[in-house]
Design a protein around this motif. Structure first.
Motif, PDB file in Angstrom:
ATOM      1  N   ARG A 103       0.820  -1.211   0.000  1.00 29.11           N
ATOM      2  CA  ARG A 103       0.000   0.000   0.000  1.00 29.11           C
ATOM      3  C   ARG A 103       0.857   1.266   0.000  1.00 29.11           C
ATOM      4  NH1 ARG A 103      -0.601   1.849   5.380  1.00 29.11           N
ATOM      5  NH2 ARG A 103       0.205   0.341   6.848  1.00 29.11           N
ATOM      6  N   SER A 104       2.182   1.099  -0.151  1.00 25.12           N
ATOM      7  CA  SER A 104       3.075   2.256  -0.187  1.00 25.12           C
ATOM      8  C   SER A 104       3.214   2.787  -1.620  1.00 25.12           C
ATOM      9  CB  SER A 104       4.460   1.887   0.357  1.00 25.12           C
ATOM     10  OG  SER A 104       5.218   1.202  -0.619  1.00 25.12           O
ATOM     11  N   ASN A 105       3.948   3.855  -1.756  1.00 24.85           N
ATOM     12  CA  ASN A 105       4.211   4.441  -3.072  1.00 24.85           C
ATOM     13  C   ASN A 105       5.582   4.039  -3.602  1.00 24.85           C
ATOM     14  OD1 ASN A 105       1.752   5.879  -3.226  1.00 24.85           O
ATOM     15  ND2 ASN A 105       2.582   7.431  -1.853  1.00 24.85           N
ATOM     16  N   GLU A 106       6.198   3.043  -2.988  1.00 23.45           N
ATOM     17  CA  GLU A 106       7.527   2.602  -3.388  1.00 23.45           C
ATOM     18  C   GLU A 106       7.533   1.115  -3.705  1.00 23.45           C
ATOM     19  OE1 GLU A 106      10.599   3.760  -0.646  1.00 23.45           O
ATOM     20  OE2 GLU A 106       9.510   5.586  -0.111  1.00 23.45           O
ATOM     21  N   VAL A 107       8.438   0.691  -4.606  1.00 23.21           N
ATOM     22  CA  VAL A 107       8.624  -0.725  -4.905  1.00 23.21           C
ATOM     23  C   VAL A 107       9.200  -1.395  -3.658  1.00 23.21           C
ATOM     24  CG1 VAL A 107       9.894  -2.380  -6.325  1.00 23.21           C
ATOM     25  CG2 VAL A 107       8.994  -0.278  -7.355  1.00 23.21           C
ATOM     26  N   ARG A 108       8.692  -2.551  -3.307  1.00 19.63           N
ATOM     27  CA  ARG A 108       9.176  -3.292  -2.136  1.00 19.63           C
ATOM     28  C   ARG A 108       9.681  -4.666  -2.578  1.00 19.63           C
ATOM     29  NH1 ARG A 108       9.911   0.813   1.195  1.00 19.63           N
ATOM     30  NH2 ARG A 108       7.975   1.750   1.912  1.00 19.63           N
ATOM     31  N   GLU A 109      10.857  -5.014  -2.083  1.00 17.88           N
ATOM     32  CA  GLU A 109      11.476  -6.311  -2.353  1.00 17.88           C
ATOM     33  C   GLU A 109      11.346  -7.179  -1.107  1.00 17.88           C
ATOM     34  OE1 GLU A 109      13.066  -7.157  -5.253  1.00 17.88           O
ATOM     35  OE2 GLU A 109      12.800  -5.179  -6.190  1.00 17.88           O
ATOM     36  N   LEU A 110      10.861  -8.384  -1.278  1.00 22.38           N
ATOM     37  CA  LEU A 110      10.794  -9.351  -0.186  1.00 22.38           C
ATOM     38  C   LEU A 110      11.565 -10.589  -0.611  1.00 22.38           C
ATOM     39  CD1 LEU A 110       7.016  -8.981   0.711  1.00 22.38           C
ATOM     40  CD2 LEU A 110       8.945  -8.075   1.993  1.00 22.38           C
ATOM     41  N   LYS A 111      12.262 -11.194   0.315  1.00 18.92           N
ATOM     42  CA  LYS A 111      13.113 -12.347   0.039  1.00 18.92           C
ATOM     43  C   LYS A 111      12.510 -13.627   0.608  1.00 18.92           C
ATOM     44  CE  LYS A 111      16.307  -9.865  -1.849  1.00 18.92           C
ATOM     45  NZ  LYS A 111      16.256  -9.768  -3.284  1.00 18.92           N
ATOM     46  N   LYS A 112      12.799 -14.738  -0.077  1.00 17.46           N
ATOM     47  CA  LYS A 112      12.345 -16.043   0.397  1.00 17.46           C
ATOM     48  C   LYS A 112      12.757 -16.212   1.861  1.00 17.46           C
ATOM     49  CE  LYS A 112      14.190 -19.438  -1.697  1.00 17.46           C
ATOM     50  NZ  LYS A 112      14.614 -20.623  -2.434  1.00 17.46           N
ATOM     51  N   GLY A 113      11.811 -16.621   2.686  1.00 15.21           N
ATOM     52  CA  GLY A 113      12.064 -16.814   4.107  1.00 15.21           C
ATOM     53  C   GLY A 113      11.688 -15.626   4.970  1.00 15.21           C
ATOM     54  N   ASP A 114      11.410 -14.471   4.341  1.00 11.56           N
ATOM     55  CA  ASP A 114      10.998 -13.306   5.124  1.00 11.56           C
ATOM     56  C   ASP A 114       9.707 -13.606   5.878  1.00 11.56           C
ATOM     57  OD1 ASP A 114      13.142 -11.775   4.304  1.00 11.56           O
ATOM     58  OD2 ASP A 114      11.978 -10.465   2.978  1.00 11.56           O
ATOM     59  N   ARG A 115       9.638 -13.120   7.111  1.00 14.47           N
ATOM     60  CA  ARG A 115       8.413 -13.218   7.910  1.00 14.47           C
ATOM     61  C   ARG A 115       7.514 -12.064   7.473  1.00 14.47           C
ATOM     62  NH1 ARG A 115      10.017 -12.397  13.579  1.00 14.47           N
ATOM     63  NH2 ARG A 115      11.416 -10.922  12.599  1.00 14.47           N
ATOM     64  N   VAL A 116       6.331 -12.372   6.960  1.00 18.26           N
ATOM     65  CA  VAL A 116       5.478 -11.322   6.402  1.00 18.26           C
ATOM     66  C   VAL A 116       4.148 -11.152   7.134  1.00 18.26           C
ATOM     67  CG1 VAL A 116       6.494 -11.430   4.105  1.00 18.26           C
ATOM     68  CG2 VAL A 116       4.527 -12.877   4.646  1.00 18.26           C
ATOM     69  N   CYS A 117       3.731 -12.148   7.885  1.00 18.26           N
ATOM     70  CA  CYS A 117       2.481 -12.021   8.639  1.00 18.26           C
ATOM     71  C   CYS A 117       2.517 -12.993   9.800  1.00 18.26           C
ATOM     72  CB  CYS A 117       1.264 -12.241   7.743  1.00 18.26           C
ATOM     73  SG  CYS A 117       1.245 -13.799   6.907  1.00 18.26           S
ATOM     74  N   GLN A 118       1.456 -12.975  10.590  1.00 20.55           N
ATOM     75  CA  GLN A 118       1.402 -13.852  11.755  1.00 20.55           C
ATOM     76  C   GLN A 118       0.047 -14.534  11.844  1.00 20.55           C
ATOM     77  OE1 GLN A 118       1.984 -11.454  15.302  1.00 20.55           O
ATOM     78  NE2 GLN A 118       1.188  -9.691  14.226  1.00 20.55           N
ATOM     79  N   MET A 119       0.075 -15.740  12.359  1.00 21.91           N
ATOM     80  CA  MET A 119      -1.134 -16.553  12.470  1.00 21.91           C
ATOM     81  C   MET A 119      -1.405 -16.817  13.942  1.00 21.91           C
ATOM     82  SD  MET A 119      -1.902 -20.275  10.728  1.00 21.91           S
ATOM     83  CE  MET A 119      -0.435 -21.040  11.417  1.00 21.91           C
ATOM     84  N   ILE A 120      -2.645 -16.547  14.353  1.00 16.99           N
ATOM     85  CA  ILE A 120      -3.062 -16.861  15.717  1.00 16.99           C
ATOM     86  C   ILE A 120      -4.276 -17.783  15.662  1.00 16.99           C
ATOM     87  CG2 ILE A 120      -2.207 -14.655  16.622  1.00 16.99           C
ATOM     88  CD1 ILE A 120      -5.168 -13.838  16.931  1.00 16.99           C
ATOM     89  N   PHE A 121      -4.527 -18.462  16.740  1.00 21.10           N
ATOM     90  CA  PHE A 121      -5.671 -19.373  16.827  1.00 21.10           C
ATOM     91  C   PHE A 121      -6.671 -18.776  17.804  1.00 21.10           C
ATOM     92  CE2 PHE A 121      -2.187 -21.740  15.219  1.00 21.10           C
ATOM     93  CZ  PHE A 121      -2.752 -22.595  14.287  1.00 21.10           C
ATOM     94  N   GLU A 122      -7.944 -18.831  17.420  1.00 23.44           N
ATOM     95  CA  GLU A 122      -8.990 -18.242  18.261  1.00 23.44           C
ATOM     96  C   GLU A 122     -10.159 -19.197  18.433  1.00 23.44           C
ATOM     97  OE1 GLU A 122     -10.359 -14.420  17.026  1.00 23.44           O
ATOM     98  OE2 GLU A 122      -8.404 -13.487  17.307  1.00 23.44           O
ATOM     99  N   HIS A 123     -10.795 -19.061  19.573  1.00 23.51           N
ATOM    100  CA  HIS A 123     -12.008 -19.815  19.869  1.00 23.51           C
ATOM    101  C   HIS A 123     -13.149 -19.273  19.013  1.00 23.51           C
ATOM    102  CE1 HIS A 123     -15.496 -21.073  22.387  1.00 23.51           C
ATOM    103  NE2 HIS A 123     -14.785 -22.169  22.406  1.00 23.51           N
ATOM    104  N   VAL A 124     -13.991 -20.169  18.535  1.00 28.60           N
ATOM    105  CA  VAL A 124     -15.145 -19.800  17.714  1.00 28.60           C
ATOM    106  C   VAL A 124     -16.415 -20.205  18.455  1.00 28.60           C
ATOM    107  CG1 VAL A 124     -16.364 -20.245  15.536  1.00 28.60           C
ATOM    108  CG2 VAL A 124     -13.865 -20.129  15.566  1.00 28.60           C
ATOM    109  N   VAL A 125     -17.364 -19.298  18.539  1.00 29.87           N
ATOM    110  CA  VAL A 125     -18.656 -19.582  19.160  1.00 29.87           C
ATOM    111  C   VAL A 125     -19.680 -19.816  18.057  1.00 29.87           C
ATOM    112  CG1 VAL A 125     -20.475 -18.650  20.638  1.00 29.87           C
ATOM    113  CG2 VAL A 125     -18.076 -18.171  21.158  1.00 29.87           C
ATOM    114  N   HIS A 126     -20.467 -20.867  18.190  1.00 31.60           N
ATOM    115  CA  HIS A 126     -21.508 -21.194  17.219  1.00 31.60           C
ATOM    116  C   HIS A 126     -22.869 -20.989  17.881  1.00 31.60           C
ATOM    117  CE1 HIS A 126     -18.583 -22.999  14.480  1.00 31.60           C
ATOM    118  NE2 HIS A 126     -17.996 -23.434  15.563  1.00 31.60           N
ATOM    119  N   PRO A 127     -23.453 -19.786  17.742  1.00 27.61           N
ATOM    120  CA  PRO A 127     -24.717 -19.511  18.431  1.00 27.61           C
ATOM    121  C   PRO A 127     -25.897 -20.200  17.757  1.00 27.61           C
ATOM    122  CG  PRO A 127     -24.160 -17.662  17.036  1.00 27.61           C
ATOM    123  CD  PRO A 127     -23.021 -18.631  16.942  1.00 27.61           C
TER     124      PRO A 127
END
Length: 152
Positions: A103-127
């Motif tokens: 979403r920036s105005n510049e070209v971005r380079e990312l390399k194999k193995g870079d950490r780019v996001c995070q995953m969390i686990f959450e409880h789900v309620v089924h009403p």
């Protein structure tokens, strides 16, 4: 409690990039960092779809995984998720793919193995849903929309 989430690596290379296990970066981290499996160049205001190198199987309908951008990467480089937050359902067994958005105005380079996001686990309620013609009680706010709480 969520136990025994199965993880499958897409390749030996992916397994090496994750050191053979999915685990938080620190003992107090809420999320597990996800990595990319290839070098990418993201043009300004563009998106790409990239492999994380893992598949997971939660196999418990009371939980899901959510994928979020990494704060520093989003703030400093403008790299966030194209869908802002990803949901991985408990019965999904395919590879976790990541939609990255520059979403920036510049070209971005990312390399194999870079950490780019995070995953969390959450409880789900089924009403249970009950269809009604009118709600049992009315509130001060009622059906007021955005800004109707009067709070500034």
């Amino acid at each position: 409690m969520l136990k025994n989430v199965q993880v499958k690596f897409s390749s030996e290379e992916a397994k090496e990039l994750y050191n053979g296990v999915l685990s938080p970066s620190t003992s107090f981290s809420a999320g597990i960092d996800l990595r990319i499996m290839e070098d990418i160049t993201l043009q300004p205001n563009s998106t790409c779809f990239v492999s994380s190198g893992i598949s997971i199987f939660i196999n418990n309908r009371n939980y899901c995984a959510k994928v979020f951008p990494r704060s520093g990467l989003g703030h400093k480089s403008g790299i966030v998720l194209g869908n802002l937050t990803g949901i991985i359902d408990a019965d999904y067994q395919g590879e976790v793919k990541l939609s990255l958005w520059n979403r920036s105005n510049e070209v971005r380079e990312l390399k194999k193995g870079d950490r780019v996001c995070q995953m969390i686990f959450e409880h789900v309620v089924h009403p249970n849903f009950k269809v009604v013609d009118e709600f049992d009680n009315t509130t001060e706010r009622g059906d007021g929309g955005f800004g109707s709480s009067g709070k500034k």
